[in-house]
Design an enzyme around this catalytic site. Structure first.
Site: not given
Ligand code: AMP
Length: 111
Positions: A33, A98, A104, A106
């Site tokens: 990230d 979001q 996705h 995390h």
């Protein structure tokens, strides 16, 4: 909401913008990230196009869903997290925080 092919993760999948890749196979791409919220903070995205987790759970076939989660476990093992603590999160919708509308998860760990 329909899938927007110009979202940033779609561009990463097309190699139009770079990412700090951690793992890749035929089903998923995993990368760091850009704005980490933990000592380790990676994102895992399916290579197929799903807007969010609801879209993925409703519309991905069970084999693909299985391959996705098996891949997540491979990443967990590769990062030596299987014997440590970690979090898995997925934001759904603007109300759920979001920001990028390509499904996705995390994967975060401070251990
Ligand atoms: P969310 O959609 O709320 O789950 O958050 C999207 C996440 O993507 C955030 O944690 C961002 O820091 C991250 N992000 C956005 N752009 C990039 C990028 N180019 N490379 C890596 N991570 C990104």
């Amino acid at each position: 909401m329909s899938y927007d092919n110009e979202n940033i993760f779609a561009k990463i999948l097309r190699s139009e913008i770079p990412c700090d890749k951690v793992f890749e196979n035929e089903f998923v791409l995993c990368f760091k990230d850009i704005n980490p919220k933990a000592k380790l903070h990676v994102l895992v995205i399916p290579k197929k196009q799903y807007v969010d987790i609801s879209d993925f759970l409703a519309n991905a076939d069970t084999k693909y869903q299985s391959n996705f989660w098996v891949s997540v476990n491979e990443i967990i093992c590769k990062l030596n997290l299987n014997n440590k603590g970690f979090q898995i999160k997925s934001h759904k919708g603007e109300d759920g925080g979001q920001e990028v509308f390509h499904f996705h998860i995390h994967l975060l760990s401070d251990s």
